[in-house]
Design an enzyme around this catalytic site. Structure first.
Site, PDB file in Angstrom:
ATOM      1  N   HIS A 168      91.968  -6.118 -72.470  1.00  0.00           N
ATOM      2  CA  HIS A 168      92.325  -6.242 -71.048  1.00  0.00           C
ATOM      3  C   HIS A 168      92.443  -7.708 -70.620  1.00  0.00           C
ATOM      4  CE1 HIS A 168      88.246  -6.998 -69.258  1.00  0.00           C
ATOM      5  NE2 HIS A 168      87.797  -6.195 -70.212  1.00  0.00           N
TER       6      HIS A 168
ATOM      7  N   GLU B 252      90.983  -3.444 -65.822  1.00  0.00           N
ATOM      8  CA  GLU B 252      89.898  -2.747 -66.533  1.00  0.00           C
ATOM      9  C   GLU B 252      88.624  -2.799 -65.712  1.00  0.00           C
ATOM     10  OE1 GLU B 252      86.600  -2.288 -69.594  1.00  0.00           O
ATOM     11  OE2 GLU B 252      86.944  -3.811 -68.068  1.00  0.00           O
ATOM     12  N   GLU B 253      88.390  -3.960 -65.092  1.00  0.00           N
ATOM     13  CA  GLU B 253      87.115  -4.183 -64.403  1.00  0.00           C
ATOM     14  C   GLU B 253      86.993  -3.435 -63.074  1.00  0.00           C
ATOM     15  OE1 GLU B 253      84.823  -5.472 -65.971  1.00  0.00           O
ATOM     16  OE2 GLU B 253      85.556  -7.024 -67.332  1.00  0.00           O
TER      17      GLU B 253
ATOM     18  N   HIS C 238      80.215 -10.977 -66.979  1.00  0.00           N
ATOM     19  CA  HIS C 238      80.255 -10.680 -65.549  1.00  0.00           C
ATOM     20  C   HIS C 238      79.477 -11.726 -64.745  1.00  0.00           C
ATOM     21  CE1 HIS C 238      81.919  -6.377 -65.582  1.00  0.00           C
ATOM     22  NE2 HIS C 238      82.127  -6.917 -66.769  1.00  0.00           N
TER      23      HIS C 238
END
Lengths: 348, 338
Positions: B60, B197-198, B308
């Protein structure tokens, strides 16, 4: 003069309280562009003198910065750290640091990925004593380079230029005012002086203004102006505790000689510089506090640069306002007259 | 590959705003493929035509980040975020919008906080981006609600064979996937660089429909929570212990045939590997193996500490292990077994 360039140089070096030598080296070198009469003392303060005769006016900015120190090396090579001065634990997670061991190392303050946190984990603020600084080395390799007691600072990135002449970066408290001293020397070097001006980069302000007391003893000034940062408005801040970032803060109160306050205000008015009076009834929390009561008493003034997010690596200041601080710092001694002693007298 | 990873890591590409990453990758893969195309979602497909099984490998392009929701009267920007812990974003440098307007995320100085405040978690709504605007009107000259906000962390090598940077989840996957396109395989091969994706594995949901794969593999940057207080179990993966093979995660149970093929390939080629010893977190294979008539899906990951957050750390040897394992799996046609 390119003030941002000087700030960049001054903020790129280590100067955690008690270990200001690298910052002093830079400041002294920049002072020497304007005078060869510079020196140090055992406390680490750095001095630059211009002019001659009475009165002796001392201008001071502190060189030290808040930071951290290594308290333990964990078995997996990560470092435990504790604060030196007022470090907000909450700004550390996800931050990059520099570890000053036998060589400088990049470090990252790790935090747990959200995937592995439950709601109660997320509701507790991180505390510096629970955090780790990851330098990416094994225990054995770290031990060769780092020892307990080594200093750690925020990443020393060059200042970031924002809109409207604002810049963001680390250690503007108080190296930005160090740059103001240099700019003041630049101005003074083009003026005829009827006094002696001693610019001082002081040490250990963040630990209680220790350098300021020693420097005052050494200089024995008739008058002094301390320079520091104060708070500019940010969300949640008490409106009485902040100053508009476009204005120079001039302090009045017990720590300040009324005549010094007036001289600073007169200089600001003469130069058409916007200023705001800050009221501090007692301790100003600046070098001014430890200058005033030395040597049988020194007439002390204080000007401050408003700054957002103090003691973080994204302190924000207005370069224009900083230049105005420098202009005032130069103007007070430049316009000093024969009546200076009368002005300092208590004509009650 | 590391040079390319540096470029990829430093590109801004918050979920929903992957255009910079897409543009770069398109330029890189066009000379390597028969066709390169995008879909309406924003996914980038790099197709090497062939016969036999349809094999799809995904990475991604998006990264965690923020978006401007409004401008305060003071000129500060309000924002919201996806995939970020608000505790990890304070006092960081960012850029805002198409013009990369520099800013910082500030918070009230420690001097002005009560003791209680110092222990209180600052939420996204308590934080603002400061671009140096004089007021709201001034700020709106430079930025607007809907502008994406990205961290500006620089990529560099550090420590012992490690590197740090932002968005290693999943630019490590993108870098490996570009590298894999330099080879030819005995199948109909499509590399898909997915979007979003996130924010809910969105890109993968359309990718599976457009490619209709028989076999699919995701290349990821994954959890590696090696803080000193943690047990080995809690760390999920370990840095420098090799390519991470998933048996199960929050979105996929990897079929035994795939698991065996990956493990055997690693063993045969002497490639270090480790299990992903935890099942939290999902990836693009979740929607992919459930799409259409279903397909066999596996996941290979590079362990990345502190994903993250504004800065992650990963290892060059792990990056290489994942690349070698994925390449061997494809070159040796191990996908035929699954």
């Amino acid at each position: 003069m390119d003030m941002v360039k000087n700030i960049t140089e001054l903020t790129s070096v280590l100067g955690v309280s008690g270990n200001e030598r690298a910052a002093a080296d830079v400041l002294e070198r920049l002072f020497q562009k304007y005078t060869s009469d510079t020196w140090r003392d055992p406390m680490g303060n750095v001095y630059a003198r211009v002019g001659s005769g009475k009165p002796v006016i001392m201008l001071m900015a502190h060189m030290d910065e808040i930071g951290m120190t290594v308290t333990e090396i964990e078995k997996n090579g990560m470092l435990r750290i504790c604060p030196v001065g007022g470090v907000d634990s909450r700004v550390l997670p996800g931050s990059e640091l520099v570890v000053y061991g036998k060589q400088t190392l990049k470090g990252v303050v790790g935090c747990i990925p959200p995937h592995l946190l439950n709601d109660s984990d997320k509701s507790a603020a991180y505390d510096i004593y629970d955090l780790t600084c990851d330098v990416g080395l094994s225990y054995e390799k770290v031990k060769e380079i780092v020892s307990v007691g080594d200093f750690v600072t925020f990443d020393n990135l060059p200042p970031l230029e924002l809109k409207n002449g604002f810049v963001a970066g680390k250690t503007f408290d108080d190296r930005a005012l160090g740059a103001a001293l240099i700019e003041a020397l630049d101005i003074l070097s083009k003026r005829k002086l009827n006094c002696t001006v001693v610019c001082v980069g002081s040490t250990q302000e963040e630990l209680g203004c220790l350098g300021a007391a020693i420097a005052t003893y050494n200089v024995k000034p008739d008058m002094a102006i301390a320079t520091d940062v104060c708070h500019a408005p940010t969300p949640g801040a008490d409106p009485q505790s902040v100053v508009d970032p476009s204005k120079v803060s001039v302090t009045t109160g017990g720590n300040i000689h009324p005549a010094m306050y007036q001289m600073i205000v007169d200089a600001a008015k003469e130069l058409n510089i916007p200023y705001e009076t800050s009221v501090s009834m007692a301790r100003t929390g600046t070098d001014a506090w430890n200058i005033q009561n030395q040597c049988g008493g020194v007439a002390t003034g204080l000007i401050s640069l408003p700054l957002r997010y103090m003691h973080t690596n994204v302190e924000v200041i207005s370069v224009e306002t900083l230049k105005n601080c420098a202009k005032i710092l130069a103007e007070v001694p430049a316009r000093i007259g024969d009546d200076w002693e009368d002005k300092l007298c208590w004509n009650d | 590959m590391l040079e390319r990873l540096k470029i990829l890591s430093e590109l801004y590409g918050v979920s929903g705003d992957e255009r910079r990453v897409r543009k770069y990758i398109r330029e890189q893969v066009e000379p390597l493929c028969d066709e390169v195309y995008t879909d309406r979602m924003g996914n980038l497909y790099a197709h090497k035509k062939g016969v036999g099984k349809k094999v799809m490998v995904c990475a991604h392009m998006d990264e965690v980040g923020m978006i401007v929701t409004g401008v305060l009267d003071s000129g500060l920007l309000a924002f919201t975020a996806a995939g970020l812990d608000s505790r990890a974003i304070i006092s960081k440098r960012v850029v805002v919008g198409k013009d990369d307007v520099p800013g910082v995320i500030g918070s009230k100085a420690i001097h002005l906080q009560s003791m209680q405040e110092r222990k209180t978690v600052l939420q996204m709504k308590d934080l603002n981006v400061d671009i140096g605007a004089k007021n709201k009107e001034d700020a709106l000259k430079y930025v607007k609600p809907g502008d994406y906000i990205s961290f500006t962390t620089k990529f560099s090598e550090m420590g012992d064979g490690l590197f740090k940077g932002k968005a290693l989840d999943d630019r490590v996957g993108c870098a490996i996937l570009i590298e894999l396109l330099k080879e030819n395989y005995d199948c109909d091969f499509t590399a898909v660089f997915t979007v979003m994706e996130e924010i809910g594995l969105r890109g993968a949901q359309t990718a599976v429909v457009n490619v209709e794969p028989d076999v699919a593999l995701a290349l990821e940057g994954t959890l590696c929570n090696e803080l000193p207080d943690n047990s080995r179990r809690k760390s999920v993966t370990r840095l420098n212990e090799g390519a991470v093979i998933s048996f199960m995660d929050g979105g996929t149970i990897v079929p035994e045939s795939m698991l065996n093929a990956l493990k055997d390939t690693a063993a045969k080629n002497d490639i270090p590997w480790q299990f992903r010893q935890g099942t939290s977190g999902a990836n693009d294979m979740g929607p992919v193996h459930q799409g259409l008539a279903g397909c066999k899906a596996g996941v290979l990951s590079v362990p990345c500490r502190y994903i993250h957050s504004p800065v992650s750390i990963a290892s060059k040897s792990d990056l290489d292990s994942v690349y070698r394992l994925a390449k061997a799996f494809l070159k040796e046609s191990r996908f035929k077994e699954v």
